[in-house]
Design a protein around this motif. Structure first.
Motif, PDB file in Angstrom:
ATOM      1  N   VAL A  34       1.769   2.784  -9.804  1.00 16.48           N
ATOM      2  CA  VAL A  34       1.070   3.159 -11.040  1.00 16.48           C
ATOM      3  C   VAL A  34      -0.013   4.194 -10.716  1.00 16.48           C
ATOM      4  N   LYS A  35      -0.529   4.152  -9.500  1.00 16.93           N
ATOM      5  CA  LYS A  35      -1.560   5.114  -9.074  1.00 16.93           C
ATOM      6  C   LYS A  35      -0.975   6.483  -8.745  1.00 16.93           C
ATOM      7  N   GLY A  36       0.353   6.533  -8.510  1.00 14.15           N
ATOM      8  CA  GLY A  36       0.995   7.805  -8.197  1.00 14.15           C
ATOM      9  C   GLY A  36       2.163   7.606  -7.250  1.00 14.15           C
ATOM     10  N   PRO A  37       3.012   8.622  -7.118  1.00 12.99           N
ATOM     11  CA  PRO A  37       4.177   8.535  -6.237  1.00 12.99           C
ATOM     12  C   PRO A  37       3.769   8.289  -4.786  1.00 12.99           C
ATOM     13  N   ALA A  38       4.687   7.671  -4.037  1.00 12.36           N
ATOM     14  CA  ALA A  38       4.411   7.389  -2.627  1.00 12.36           C
ATOM     15  C   ALA A  38       5.716   7.331  -1.846  1.00 12.36           C
ATOM     16  N   VAL A  40       8.363   5.822   0.893  1.00 13.33           N
ATOM     17  CA  VAL A  40       8.753   4.447   1.215  1.00 13.33           C
ATOM     18  C   VAL A  40       7.942   3.903   2.389  1.00 13.33           C
ATOM     19  N   LYS A  41       7.738   4.724   3.403  1.00 20.05           N
ATOM     20  CA  LYS A  41       6.993   4.265   4.584  1.00 20.05           C
ATOM     21  C   LYS A  41       5.600   3.762   4.197  1.00 20.05           C
ATOM     22  N   GLU A  42       4.926   4.501   3.327  1.00 23.47           N
ATOM     23  CA  GLU A  42       3.589   4.088   2.861  1.00 23.47           C
ATOM     24  C   GLU A  42       3.672   2.807   2.034  1.00 23.47           C
ATOM     25  N   LEU A  43       4.671   2.725   1.185  1.00 26.27           N
ATOM     26  CA  LEU A  43       4.826   1.528   0.349  1.00 26.27           C
ATOM     27  C   LEU A  43       5.093   0.286   1.176  1.00 26.27           C
ATOM     28  N   ALA A  44       5.839   0.442   2.277  1.00 21.27           N
ATOM     29  CA  ALA A  44       6.237  -0.703   3.106  1.00 21.27           C
ATOM     30  C   ALA A  44       5.123  -1.200   4.020  1.00 21.27           C
ATOM     31  N   GLU A  45       4.146  -0.348   4.329  1.00 23.66           N
ATOM     32  CA  GLU A  45       3.100  -0.687   5.304  1.00 23.66           C
ATOM     33  C   GLU A  45       2.407  -2.020   5.077  1.00 23.66           C
ATOM     34  N   PRO A  46       1.981  -2.364   3.863  1.00 23.33           N
ATOM     35  CA  PRO A  46       1.224  -3.610   3.683  1.00 23.33           C
ATOM     36  C   PRO A  46       2.044  -4.893   3.840  1.00 23.33           C
ATOM     37  N   PHE A  47       3.364  -4.789   3.936  1.00 19.49           N
ATOM     38  CA  PHE A  47       4.206  -5.975   3.905  1.00 19.49           C
ATOM     39  C   PHE A  47       4.728  -6.338   5.292  1.00 19.49           C
ATOM     40  N   ASP A  48       4.712  -7.622   5.563  1.00 20.39           N
ATOM     41  CA  ASP A  48       5.176  -8.144   6.848  1.00 20.39           C
ATOM     42  C   ASP A  48       6.672  -8.447   6.757  1.00 20.39           C
ATOM     43  N   MET A  49       7.468  -7.372   6.691  1.00 18.90           N
ATOM     44  CA  MET A  49       8.920  -7.531   6.643  1.00 18.90           C
ATOM     45  C   MET A  49       9.552  -6.258   7.185  1.00 18.90           C
ATOM     46  N   GLY A  50      10.781  -6.389   7.604  1.00 19.33           N
ATOM     47  CA  GLY A  50      11.490  -5.231   8.112  1.00 19.33           C
ATOM     48  C   GLY A  50      11.829  -4.269   6.988  1.00 19.33           C
ATOM     49  N   LEU A  51      12.071  -3.016   7.365  1.00 21.71           N
ATOM     50  CA  LEU A  51      12.381  -1.991   6.375  1.00 21.71           C
ATOM     51  C   LEU A  51      13.644  -2.322   5.577  1.00 21.71           C
ATOM     52  N   LYS A  71      15.051  11.583  -2.345  1.00 21.77           N
ATOM     53  CA  LYS A  71      14.973  11.843  -0.917  1.00 21.77           C
ATOM     54  C   LYS A  71      14.953  13.349  -0.691  1.00 21.77           C
ATOM     55  N   VAL A  72      13.928  13.800   0.028  1.00 22.32           N
ATOM     56  CA  VAL A  72      13.813  15.198   0.420  1.00 22.32           C
ATOM     57  C   VAL A  72      13.690  15.202   1.949  1.00 22.32           C
ATOM     58  N   GLY A  73      14.700  15.716   2.591  1.00 20.53           N
ATOM     59  CA  GLY A  73      14.729  15.662   4.053  1.00 20.53           C
ATOM     60  C   GLY A  73      14.876  14.213   4.485  1.00 20.53           C
ATOM     61  N   ARG A  74      13.942  13.754   5.292  1.00 26.30           N
ATOM     62  CA  ARG A  74      13.986  12.368   5.770  1.00 26.30           C
ATOM     63  C   ARG A  74      13.037  11.456   5.004  1.00 26.30           C
ATOM     64  N   ARG A  76      11.889   9.568   1.565  1.00 29.10           N
ATOM     65  CA  ARG A  76      12.225   9.093   0.217  1.00 29.10           C
ATOM     66  C   ARG A  76      10.918   8.754  -0.480  1.00 29.10           C
ATOM     67  N   THR A  77      10.684   9.418  -1.625  1.00 26.66           N
ATOM     68  CA  THR A  77       9.469   9.197  -2.397  1.00 26.66           C
ATOM     69  C   THR A  77       9.828   8.444  -3.673  1.00 26.66           C
ATOM     70  N   CYS A  78       9.004   7.471  -4.019  1.00 26.86           N
ATOM     71  CA  CYS A  78       9.227   6.644  -5.214  1.00 26.86           C
ATOM     72  C   CYS A  78       8.124   6.898  -6.226  1.00 26.86           C
ATOM     73  N   TRP A  79       8.456   6.695  -7.489  1.00 26.92           N
ATOM     74  CA  TRP A  79       7.473   6.763  -8.570  1.00 26.92           C
ATOM     75  C   TRP A  79       7.869   5.767  -9.651  1.00 26.92           C
ATOM     76  N   VAL A  80       6.894   5.377 -10.440  1.00 26.37           N
ATOM     77  CA  VAL A  80       7.115   4.373 -11.484  1.00 26.37           C
ATOM     78  C   VAL A  80       7.672   5.043 -12.736  1.00 26.37           C
ATOM     79  N   ASN A  81       8.581   4.339 -13.403  1.00 23.28           N
ATOM     80  CA  ASN A  81       9.097   4.779 -14.702  1.00 23.28           C
ATOM     81  C   ASN A  81       8.204   4.156 -15.771  1.00 23.28           C
ATOM     82  N   THR A  82       7.270   4.939 -16.257  1.00 19.50           N
ATOM     83  CA  THR A  82       6.258   4.407 -17.165  1.00 19.50           C
ATOM     84  C   THR A  82       6.842   3.923 -18.486  1.00 19.50           C
ATOM     85  N   GLU A  83       7.960   4.520 -18.938  1.00 23.89           N
ATOM     86  CA  GLU A  83       8.549   4.095 -20.209  1.00 23.89           C
ATOM     87  C   GLU A  83       9.008   2.642 -20.134  1.00 23.89           C
TER      88      GLU A  83
END
Length: 122
Positions: A34-38, A40-51, A71-74, A76-83
């Motif tokens: 909700v704060k903005g696109p990110a 996958v690597k950044e999104l996964a950081e806080p979680f104690d689980m494998g990719l 995915k652009v190159g290597r 993958r960026t995610c963003w929320v679908n606000t609708e």
């Protein structure tokens, strides 16, 4: 019959949204996005689980329409679908208004009964 089909079509996106949000990991991902696109690597950081496990959560969010990714190159960026998120919030808001009106009527009724009780006693 057409009303039933319309209701099913109306609720299908809500069902998918609430299914996706039923898990705390997925809720945390949506909160972050909700704060903005990110990436996958950044999104996964806080979680104690494998990719691979984390990617399952992202697939559920994407399949249920709450997020999109590219995915652009290597990376993958995610963003929320606000609708889709707004549709779920709208439904919750409608429910909140319904219950607020009901509790207001109940409070009014109790106050009326208490006033009558005091008048009858006096």
């Amino acid at each position: 019959m057409s009303i039933v089909l319309h209701m099913e079509n109306y609720y299908a996106p809500l069902d998918a949204a609430f299914h996706a949000l039923a898990d705390p990991t997925r809720r945390a991902v949506v909160s972050r996005l909700v704060k903005g696109p990110a990436p996958v690597k950044e999104l996964a950081e806080p979680f104690d689980m494998g990719l691979p496990s984390f990617m399952k959560h992202l697939r559920i969010l994407e399949n249920d329409g709450l997020i999109s990714s590219q995915k652009v190159g290597r990376v993958r960026t995610c963003w929320v679908n606000t609708e889709r998120l707004a549709a779920a919030e709208s439904w919750l808001s409608e429910q909140r208004e319904l219950w607020q009106a009901r509790t207001d009527r109940l409070a009014e009724y109790v106050e009326t009964q208490m006033s009558r009780s005091v008048e009858d006693a006096g």
